[in-house]
Design a protein around this motif. Structure first.
Motif, short mmCIF file in Angstrom:
data_model
loop_
_atom_site.label_atom_id
_atom_site.label_comp_id
_atom_site.label_asym_id
_atom_site.label_seq_id
_atom_site.Cartn_x
_atom_site.Cartn_y
_atom_site.Cartn_z
N ARG A 160 42.50 39.79 50.05
CA ARG A 160 43.92 39.44 49.91
C ARG A 160 44.11 38.32 48.89
NH1 ARG A 160 44.23 39.68 55.53
NH2 ARG A 160 44.49 37.41 55.68
N TYR A 161 43.20 37.35 48.88
CA TYR A 161 43.31 36.28 47.89
C TYR A 161 43.25 36.86 46.47
CZ TYR A 161 42.40 32.85 51.62
OH TYR A 161 42.47 32.07 52.77
N VAL A 162 42.38 37.83 46.28
CA VAL A 162 42.25 38.45 44.96
C VAL A 162 43.47 39.30 44.62
CG1 VAL A 162 40.96 40.20 43.68
CG2 VAL A 162 39.72 38.44 44.94
N GLU A 163 43.89 40.13 45.54
CA GLU A 163 44.95 41.09 45.25
C GLU A 163 46.35 40.47 45.27
OE1 GLU A 163 42.92 45.26 46.77
OE2 GLU A 163 44.30 44.22 48.12
N GLU A 164 46.59 39.54 46.20
CA GLU A 164 47.93 38.99 46.35
C GLU A 164 48.16 37.71 45.55
OE1 GLU A 164 48.71 38.55 50.51
OE2 GLU A 164 48.22 40.64 50.97
N ARG A 165 47.10 36.90 45.41
CA ARG A 165 47.26 35.63 44.70
C ARG A 165 46.60 35.63 43.32
NH1 ARG A 165 51.07 32.52 47.31
NH2 ARG A 165 50.30 30.78 46.06
N HIS A 166 45.79 36.64 43.05
CA HIS A 166 45.05 36.73 41.77
C HIS A 166 44.10 35.54 41.61
CE1 HIS A 166 47.61 40.08 40.76
NE2 HIS A 166 48.68 39.33 40.95
N TRP A 167 43.49 35.12 42.73
CA TRP A 167 42.48 34.06 42.71
C TRP A 167 41.10 34.67 42.58
CZ3 TRP A 167 44.54 31.19 47.69
CH2 TRP A 167 45.69 30.47 47.34
N ARG A 206 23.52 30.05 45.28
CA ARG A 206 22.56 29.97 44.17
C ARG A 206 23.10 29.07 43.07
NH1 ARG A 206 22.43 36.25 42.45
NH2 ARG A 206 21.76 35.46 40.43
N PRO A 207 22.23 28.49 42.25
CA PRO A 207 22.67 27.56 41.20
C PRO A 207 23.59 28.19 40.17
CG PRO A 207 20.31 27.34 41.60
CD PRO A 207 20.76 28.56 42.34
N ASP A 208 23.39 29.47 39.87
CA ASP A 208 24.20 30.13 38.85
C ASP A 208 25.43 30.81 39.46
OD1 ASP A 208 22.84 32.11 40.20
OD2 ASP A 208 22.48 33.36 38.42
N TRP A 209 25.99 30.18 40.50
CA TRP A 209 27.08 30.79 41.26
C TRP A 209 28.28 31.13 40.39
CZ3 TRP A 209 31.74 28.28 41.21
CH2 TRP A 209 31.74 26.93 40.86
N ALA A 210 28.53 30.34 39.34
CA ALA A 210 29.73 30.57 38.53
C ALA A 210 29.73 31.96 37.89
CB ALA A 210 29.84 29.50 37.45
N ALA A 211 28.54 32.50 37.65
CA ALA A 211 28.44 33.83 37.05
C ALA A 211 28.71 34.93 38.08
CB ALA A 211 27.06 34.03 36.43
N GLN A 212 28.72 34.59 39.37
CA GLN A 212 28.93 35.58 40.43
C GLN A 212 30.39 35.66 40.87
OE1 GLN A 212 26.08 37.23 41.02
NE2 GLN A 212 25.20 35.77 39.54
N VAL A 213 31.20 34.71 40.44
CA VAL A 213 32.61 34.68 40.84
C VAL A 213 33.33 35.90 40.29
CG1 VAL A 213 34.77 33.44 40.46
CG2 VAL A 213 32.69 32.17 40.99
N SER A 214 34.27 36.43 41.05
CA SER A 214 34.99 37.62 40.58
C SER A 214 36.44 37.63 41.07
CB SER A 214 34.29 38.89 41.06
OG SER A 214 34.99 40.05 40.61
#
Length: 219
Positions: free
Chosen positions: A22-29, A63-71
């Motif tokens: 819902r955060y992704v679809e409704e808020r575009h977070w 994991r340390p490279d978490w920023a690359a896993q964000v979607s």
């Protein structure tokens, strides 16, 4: 007993996934699946990272490279929770929003004052650590660093933390250390889709934090 615990864990995981989508679809977070709380042999909660010195049990990246896993893709978020069904819901800051993190008492004081002043406000997260996290437009971290010139007082004198690029915040309904749950003190709605600029809320927040600091010194 084990079956009931497994069932509760499964329901909790489904709730976390549904909320993340819902955060992704409704808020575009953008969303990230983070570590989660487990129960050790003595029945005490511990972070899935298994570090005895974990500073944010159940509420940090895996994991340390978490920023690359964000979607920001609902399909990608579902895949995250397929791999980690009990994962916490983390929202990276410095993208669609920054966060201003203040003590709970000062935050509620400032929140009431800003509502009376009819200032624009975004969602606000309440954490088990008794902190409030105010969502504001990106760029807030740099402006908070300039507090001395804005407010005439050193930034270190206030318990006011800005979270921007490279940081994150645990989102409801994530369970955190101590067994508490992140909750919405001010829920995301259609009316607060547009976030305030830090300049619109900085003075009330800094004033409330300053009052709390003065009260602590006076005791």
């Amino acid at each position: 007993m084990e079956d009931s615990i497994a069932a509760l864990s499964r329901l909790a995981g489904e709730q976390l996934l549904d909320t993340a989508v819902r955060y992704v679809e409704e808020r575009h977070w953008d969303v990230l699946a983070g570590c989660w709380l487990e129960v050790d042999e003595g029945g005490a909660p511990r972070c899935s990272c298994a570090s005895g010195a974990c500073s944010a049990p159940g509420a940090h990246p895996t994991r340390p490279d978490w920023a690359a896993q964000v979607s920001g893709s609902a399909a990608a978020v579902r895949r995250m929770w397929q791999r980690q069904p009990r994962a916490s819901v983390l929202l990276p800051t410095g993208r669609t929003f920054d966060v201003i993190d203040v003590p709970e008492s000062a935050g509620f004081h400032a929140l009431a004052r800003m509502e009376r002043m009819d200032l624009p406000l975004g969602p606000v997260i309440s954490t088990p650590a008794r902190r409030l996290a105010f969502l504001v437009l990106p760029g807030a971290a740099a402006k908070v660093a300039d507090l001395p010139s804005v407010l005439g007082r050193p930034s270190g004198a206030l318990d006011l933390v800005a979270r921007g690029e490279g940081d994150w915040v645990a989102a409801p309904p994530t369970r955190m250390g101590g067994g508490g749950v992140a909750q919405w003190a001010r829920r995301p709605t259609a009316l607060n889709r547009w976030l305030p600029d830090i300049e619109e809320v900085l003075r009330p927040l800094a004033y409330a934090c300053g009052r709390q600091a003065a009260g602590a010194r006076g005791r």
